[in-house]
Each structure stands twice: as C-alpha cells, then as structure tokens.
Design a protein around this motif. Structure first.
Motif, PDB file in Angstrom:
ATOM      1  N   ILE A 140      19.436 -32.872  -4.398  1.00 24.03           N
ATOM      2  CA  ILE A 140      20.160 -31.819  -3.687  1.00 24.03           C
ATOM      3  C   ILE A 140      21.639 -32.184  -3.533  1.00 24.03           C
ATOM      4  O   ILE A 140      22.530 -31.357  -3.764  1.00 24.03           O
ATOM      5  CB  ILE A 140      19.517 -31.577  -2.309  1.00 24.03           C
ATOM      6  CG1 ILE A 140      18.098 -31.040  -2.474  1.00 24.03           C
ATOM      7  CG2 ILE A 140      20.350 -30.600  -1.487  1.00 24.03           C
ATOM      8  CD1 ILE A 140      17.349 -30.859  -1.171  1.00 24.03           C
ATOM      9  N   GLY A 141      21.906 -33.435  -3.152  1.00 23.24           N
ATOM     10  CA  GLY A 141      23.287 -33.836  -2.910  1.00 23.24           C
ATOM     11  C   GLY A 141      24.121 -33.987  -4.167  1.00 23.24           C
ATOM     12  O   GLY A 141      25.322 -33.688  -4.157  1.00 23.24           O
ATOM     13  N   VAL A 142      23.521 -34.439  -5.253  1.00 16.43           N
ATOM     14  CA  VAL A 142      24.285 -34.723  -6.479  1.00 16.43           C
ATOM     15  C   VAL A 142      24.334 -33.523  -7.423  1.00 16.43           C
ATOM     16  O   VAL A 142      25.344 -33.302  -8.100  1.00 16.43           O
ATOM     17  CB  VAL A 142      23.687 -35.942  -7.212  1.00 16.43           C
ATOM     18  CG1 VAL A 142      24.407 -36.213  -8.525  1.00 16.43           C
ATOM     19  CG2 VAL A 142      23.760 -37.171  -6.322  1.00 16.43           C
ATOM     20  N   ILE A 143      23.282 -32.707  -7.460  1.00 13.84           N
ATOM     21  CA  ILE A 143      23.192 -31.625  -8.439  1.00 13.84           C
ATOM     22  C   ILE A 143      23.406 -30.248  -7.807  1.00 13.84           C
ATOM     23  O   ILE A 143      24.285 -29.493  -8.233  1.00 13.84           O
ATOM     24  CB  ILE A 143      21.829 -31.666  -9.165  1.00 13.84           C
ATOM     25  CG1 ILE A 143      21.624 -33.024  -9.829  1.00 13.84           C
ATOM     26  CG2 ILE A 143      21.761 -30.549 -10.197  1.00 13.84           C
ATOM     27  CD1 ILE A 143      22.662 -33.395 -10.859  1.00 13.84           C
ATOM     28  N   LEU A 144      22.631 -29.920  -6.782  1.00 14.01           N
ATOM     29  CA  LEU A 144      22.662 -28.553  -6.253  1.00 14.01           C
ATOM     30  C   LEU A 144      23.895 -28.263  -5.413  1.00 14.01           C
ATOM     31  O   LEU A 144      24.571 -27.246  -5.614  1.00 14.01           O
ATOM     32  CB  LEU A 144      21.387 -28.299  -5.431  1.00 14.01           C
ATOM     33  CG  LEU A 144      20.064 -28.327  -6.198  1.00 14.01           C
ATOM     34  CD1 LEU A 144      18.917 -27.948  -5.283  1.00 14.01           C
ATOM     35  CD2 LEU A 144      20.119 -27.372  -7.392  1.00 14.01           C
ATOM     36  N   LEU A 145      24.206 -29.130  -4.462  1.00  9.90           N
ATOM     37  CA  LEU A 145      25.332 -28.862  -3.566  1.00  9.90           C
ATOM     38  C   LEU A 145      26.677 -28.762  -4.289  1.00  9.90           C
ATOM     39  O   LEU A 145      27.487 -27.903  -3.943  1.00  9.90           O
ATOM     40  CB  LEU A 145      25.390 -29.927  -2.469  1.00  9.90           C
ATOM     41  CG  LEU A 145      24.279 -29.867  -1.422  1.00  9.90           C
ATOM     42  CD1 LEU A 145      24.529 -30.885  -0.319  1.00  9.90           C
ATOM     43  CD2 LEU A 145      24.172 -28.469  -0.824  1.00  9.90           C
ATOM     44  N   PRO A 146      26.974 -29.615  -5.275  1.00 13.95           N
ATOM     45  CA  PRO A 146      28.240 -29.435  -5.990  1.00 13.95           C
ATOM     46  C   PRO A 146      28.342 -28.092  -6.716  1.00 13.95           C
ATOM     47  O   PRO A 146      29.434 -27.524  -6.811  1.00 13.95           O
ATOM     48  CB  PRO A 146      28.248 -30.605  -6.986  1.00 13.95           C
ATOM     49  CG  PRO A 146      27.402 -31.639  -6.354  1.00 13.95           C
ATOM     50  CD  PRO A 146      26.311 -30.887  -5.655  1.00 13.95           C
ATOM     51  N   ILE A 147      27.220 -27.577  -7.224  1.00 12.15           N
ATOM     52  CA  ILE A 147      27.263 -26.276  -7.901  1.00 12.15           C
ATOM     53  C   ILE A 147      27.626 -25.178  -6.911  1.00 12.15           C
ATOM     54  O   ILE A 147      28.484 -24.321  -7.183  1.00 12.15           O
ATOM     55  CB  ILE A 147      25.908 -25.984  -8.566  1.00 12.15           C
ATOM     56  CG1 ILE A 147      25.632 -26.985  -9.686  1.00 12.15           C
ATOM     57  CG2 ILE A 147      25.879 -24.559  -9.114  1.00 12.15           C
ATOM     58  CD1 ILE A 147      24.279 -26.804 -10.347  1.00 12.15           C
ATOM     59  N   VAL A 148      27.006 -25.193  -5.739  1.00  9.76           N
ATOM     60  CA  VAL A 148      27.281 -24.173  -4.726  1.00  9.76           C
ATOM     61  C   VAL A 148      28.651 -24.392  -4.091  1.00  9.76           C
ATOM     62  O   VAL A 148      29.422 -23.450  -3.891  1.00  9.76           O
ATOM     63  CB  VAL A 148      26.172 -24.180  -3.659  1.00  9.76           C
ATOM     64  CG1 VAL A 148      26.468 -23.162  -2.570  1.00  9.76           C
ATOM     65  CG2 VAL A 148      24.822 -23.903  -4.300  1.00  9.76           C
ATOM     66  N   GLY A 149      28.973 -25.637  -3.779  1.00  5.36           N
ATOM     67  CA  GLY A 149      30.227 -25.918  -3.100  1.00  5.36           C
ATOM     68  C   GLY A 149      31.457 -25.628  -3.934  1.00  5.36           C
ATOM     69  O   GLY A 149      32.514 -25.284  -3.387  1.00  5.36           O
ATOM     70  N   ASN A 150      31.346 -25.766  -5.243  1.00  3.01           N
ATOM     71  CA  ASN A 150      32.478 -25.522  -6.128  1.00  3.01           C
ATOM     72  C   ASN A 150      32.333 -24.210  -6.894  1.00  3.01           C
ATOM     73  O   ASN A 150      32.888 -24.062  -7.990  1.00  3.01           O
ATOM     74  CB  ASN A 150      32.633 -26.670  -7.131  1.00  3.01           C
ATOM     75  CG  ASN A 150      32.953 -27.983  -6.449  1.00  3.01           C
ATOM     76  OD1 ASN A 150      33.608 -28.008  -5.420  1.00  3.01           O
ATOM     77  ND2 ASN A 150      32.474 -29.082  -7.012  1.00  3.01           N
ATOM     78  N   ALA A 151      31.591 -23.262  -6.322  1.00  5.00           N
ATOM     79  CA  ALA A 151      31.337 -21.998  -7.027  1.00  5.00           C
ATOM     80  C   ALA A 151      32.636 -21.249  -7.333  1.00  5.00           C
ATOM     81  O   ALA A 151      32.789 -20.678  -8.421  1.00  5.00           O
ATOM     82  CB  ALA A 151      30.403 -21.125  -6.190  1.00  5.00           C
ATOM     83  N   CYS A 152      33.585 -21.254  -6.391  1.00  5.09           N
ATOM     84  CA  CYS A 152      34.851 -20.544  -6.623  1.00  5.09           C
ATOM     85  C   CYS A 152      35.635 -21.171  -7.773  1.00  5.09           C
ATOM     86  O   CYS A 152      36.182 -20.456  -8.628  1.00  5.09           O
ATOM     87  CB  CYS A 152      35.689 -20.546  -5.348  1.00  5.09           C
ATOM     88  SG  CYS A 152      34.965 -19.612  -3.986  1.00  5.09           S
ATOM     89  N   GLU A 153      35.689 -22.494  -7.802  1.00  9.72           N
ATOM     90  CA  GLU A 153      36.396 -23.161  -8.889  1.00  9.72           C
ATOM     91  C   GLU A 153      35.687 -22.937 -10.216  1.00  9.72           C
ATOM     92  O   GLU A 153      36.341 -22.748 -11.249  1.00  9.72           O
ATOM     93  CB  GLU A 153      36.512 -24.652  -8.591  1.00  9.72           C
ATOM     94  CG  GLU A 153      37.375 -24.960  -7.382  1.00  9.72           C
ATOM     95  CD  GLU A 153      37.389 -26.434  -7.047  1.00  9.72           C
ATOM     96  OE1 GLU A 153      36.578 -27.171  -7.645  1.00  9.72           O
ATOM     97  OE2 GLU A 153      38.194 -26.846  -6.203  1.00  9.72           O
ATOM     98  N   HIS A 154      34.357 -22.959 -10.208  1.00  8.37           N
ATOM     99  CA  HIS A 154      33.614 -22.699 -11.439  1.00  8.37           C
ATOM    100  C   HIS A 154      33.902 -21.290 -11.950  1.00  8.37           C
ATOM    101  O   HIS A 154      34.134 -21.081 -13.154  1.00  8.37           O
ATOM    102  CB  HIS A 154      32.107 -22.861 -11.193  1.00  8.37           C
ATOM    103  CG  HIS A 154      31.726 -24.246 -10.812  1.00  8.37           C
ATOM    104  ND1 HIS A 154      30.527 -24.547 -10.189  1.00  8.37           N
ATOM    105  CD2 HIS A 154      32.372 -25.431 -10.958  1.00  8.37           C
ATOM    106  CE1 HIS A 154      30.465 -25.851  -9.980  1.00  8.37           C
ATOM    107  NE2 HIS A 154      31.572 -26.408 -10.429  1.00  8.37           N
ATOM    108  N   ALA A 155      33.912 -20.309 -11.036  1.00  7.43           N
ATOM    109  CA  ALA A 155      34.174 -18.929 -11.444  1.00  7.43           C
ATOM    110  C   ALA A 155      35.585 -18.781 -12.007  1.00  7.43           C
ATOM    111  O   ALA A 155      35.797 -18.083 -13.020  1.00  7.43           O
ATOM    112  CB  ALA A 155      33.976 -17.989 -10.253  1.00  7.43           C
ATOM    113  N   ALA A 156      36.566 -19.449 -11.379  1.00 12.64           N
ATOM    114  CA  ALA A 156      37.939 -19.368 -11.876  1.00 12.64           C
ATOM    115  C   ALA A 156      38.071 -20.017 -13.255  1.00 12.64           C
ATOM    116  O   ALA A 156      38.731 -19.467 -14.151  1.00 12.64           O
ATOM    117  CB  ALA A 156      38.887 -20.031 -10.884  1.00 12.64           C
ATOM    118  N   ALA A 157      37.422 -21.178 -13.442  1.00 12.20           N
ATOM    119  CA  ALA A 157      37.491 -21.853 -14.739  1.00 12.20           C
ATOM    120  C   ALA A 157      36.848 -21.011 -15.834  1.00 12.20           C
ATOM    121  O   ALA A 157      37.391 -20.886 -16.938  1.00 12.20           O
ATOM    122  CB  ALA A 157      36.817 -23.221 -14.650  1.00 12.20           C
ATOM    123  N   VAL A 158      35.694 -20.413 -15.532  1.00 11.68           N
ATOM    124  CA  VAL A 158      35.030 -19.565 -16.525  1.00 11.68           C
ATOM    125  C   VAL A 158      35.870 -18.336 -16.830  1.00 11.68           C
ATOM    126  O   VAL A 158      35.989 -17.910 -17.992  1.00 11.68           O
ATOM    127  CB  VAL A 158      33.625 -19.156 -16.022  1.00 11.68           C
ATOM    128  CG1 VAL A 158      33.008 -18.117 -16.933  1.00 11.68           C
ATOM    129  CG2 VAL A 158      32.716 -20.383 -15.941  1.00 11.68           C
TER     130      VAL A 158
END
Length: 255
Positions: A140-158
């Motif tokens: 949860i801490g290494v895989i899931l939370l970074p995906i949710v926590g950085n969702a805005c940055e991921h969306a901007a990069a995509v």
C-alpha cells in the motif's frame, strides 16, 4: 496517421526532447541513492551505532545540495527549466497570469494544509485496511499510495505527452521524484532529530536496491535525448515487476 503521412498504430516512431534538464535531475537522484546506500551498507558491516549521526549529517548535506539544485534551475540555468526542447517553434507568447501571486501562495498553503490533515486520516485508515484485508502495508505504501497521491502530476505528464511535448512530461515525472528524494526524505530526518526521534537513512537493502536500479533504468532512458514506445513499455514492465515483488514482501524482508 503518423507524422510521415503513413498509417500505423504508432503515431511517432521516435520522440525527441532536451536531455540536459532531465539528466541534471537524474544526477541528483543518483546522489540521493548514495545517501541511502551508504548508511545501509555502513549498518550491514557492523557500525549500527554510527548510522544515526551519519544519517543526520548526510541529510544536511543533501538538503544543501537541493538548495543548490533550485538555484541552478531557477537562476543560473533557468533555460533548462523554461525550455522543454520539444521543438515547438512559433508558439504564442504566454498571456497574463490568471491569478495573482498572493492568491497562488494562499491556495498553495491551503492545499498543503488540507493534504497534511488528509494524510493523518489516511495513515489511520491504512492500518485498519492492513489488519482486516489481504494487502500488506508495504504494498500500500510503496505502490498504491504514490499512484493516488501523485494523480495530478501523472495526469499533467500524460496530457503533455499526448500533446507531443515529451520534454515537459519527463520534467514533471523526474522532478517529482527529485523533490521527494532530495527534500522530503532529508527534511524528515532533520525534523525527527528536532523532535528527538531517531530516524536514519538506512531503509534496508531491499528498498535501497529497488531505488538504485530504478534510477539507473531511468538514466538509460533520458540520457539519449530521444525515446520510443518500447522504452516506455520497459519502464512499465519494471514497475509491474516491483509491484509484484512488494505484493509478496513481508515485514521481515524489509529490515
């Protein structure tokens, strides 16, 4: 259709970007890997009593390096940050800002405060999920939370990647990791020191090896200044492999 007028499933065979900016960030990531690896190795060879002072001094050094990196990006070599190197000539000059500087600072401070409060509740909910479910705390801490926590940055990069602006997309992705490794981690060590809590940079052999190898793979991708779909596929495959490993990881494997 591709840029050459032919029909195919790949729009661009090769995308080009300015490698100098991302490579500077990758170099800083390698420096952060050094700060993680040395305390871990030092502890493994029988110097556990010296790991805490080593980590605190190392955190101070890394924080100073981060400040130097900010000065490099914002003042002495700002062209690496302002120019994405995506070959977009003839763009219209930017218009006036939509909000004032103080309004932006207020919104940023409010968002940071709300994030801190939400994070406190999130930590408590993670403990409940781990106790009543099949997911382990590490996954949860290494895989899931970074995906949710950085969702805005991921969306901007995509979004920038879809707009054929790979330079900005890579800068967003690499810059986020650089901020965590060079600012958040050493700041946490120094904050724990101020609160009289023993926190070191010894994250264990497993975590340290994953970080180092991931940074080396990233360096091999951004160093050339151009990329293709296969390199992106390899990055996603590496992330999937790491996710599978942490799915089976146990607490005893991380010490």
């Amino acid at each position: 259709k591709r840029s050459d007028g032919k029909t195919g499933i790949v729009k661009e065979k090769v995308v080009n970007f300015m490698a100098e900016g991302p490579m500077n960030s990758v170099t800083m990531l390698l420096l952060s890997c050094l700060s993680f690896m040395l305390p871990t190795v030092f502890s493994s060879v029988g110097h556990e009593e010296h790991v805490l002072p080593l980590s605190r001094v190392g955190a101070c050094i890394i924080m100073v390096c981060y400040l130097a990196f900010l000065a490099f990006q914002l003042f002495t070599h700002s062209e690496f940050l302002s120019g994405s190197g995506d070959g977009e000539e003839g763009d219209e000059p930017p218009g006036p800002p939509m909000i004032s500087k103080w309004c932006a600072i207020t919104v940023l401070f409010s968002a940071a405060l709300a994030t801190a409060v939400a994070s406190d509740y999130l930590v408590d909910s993670v403990e409940a999920v781990v106790q009543g479910g099949t997911l382990n705390e590490t996954f949860i801490g290494v895989i899931l939370l970074p995906i949710v926590g950085n969702a805005c940055e991921h969306a901007a990069a995509v979004r920038f990647a879809v707009q054929d602006r790979p330079g900005l997309a890579i800068s967003i992705a690499v810059g986020s990791s650089t901020q965590i490794a060079l600012f958040v981690v050493p700041f946490s060590v120094l904050a724990a020191w101020a609160l009289d809590v023993d926190m070191t940079l010894d994250f264990g052999a497993l975590h340290t090896n994953v970080v180092v190898i991931s940074v080396l793979i990233l360096m091999s991708v951004v160093s050339t200044g151009h990329s293709n779909w296969l390199e992106g596929w390899m990055l996603m495959s590496a992330y999937a492999f790491i996710a599978v490993m942490y799915w089976f990881a146990e607490s005893s494997d991380l010490s």
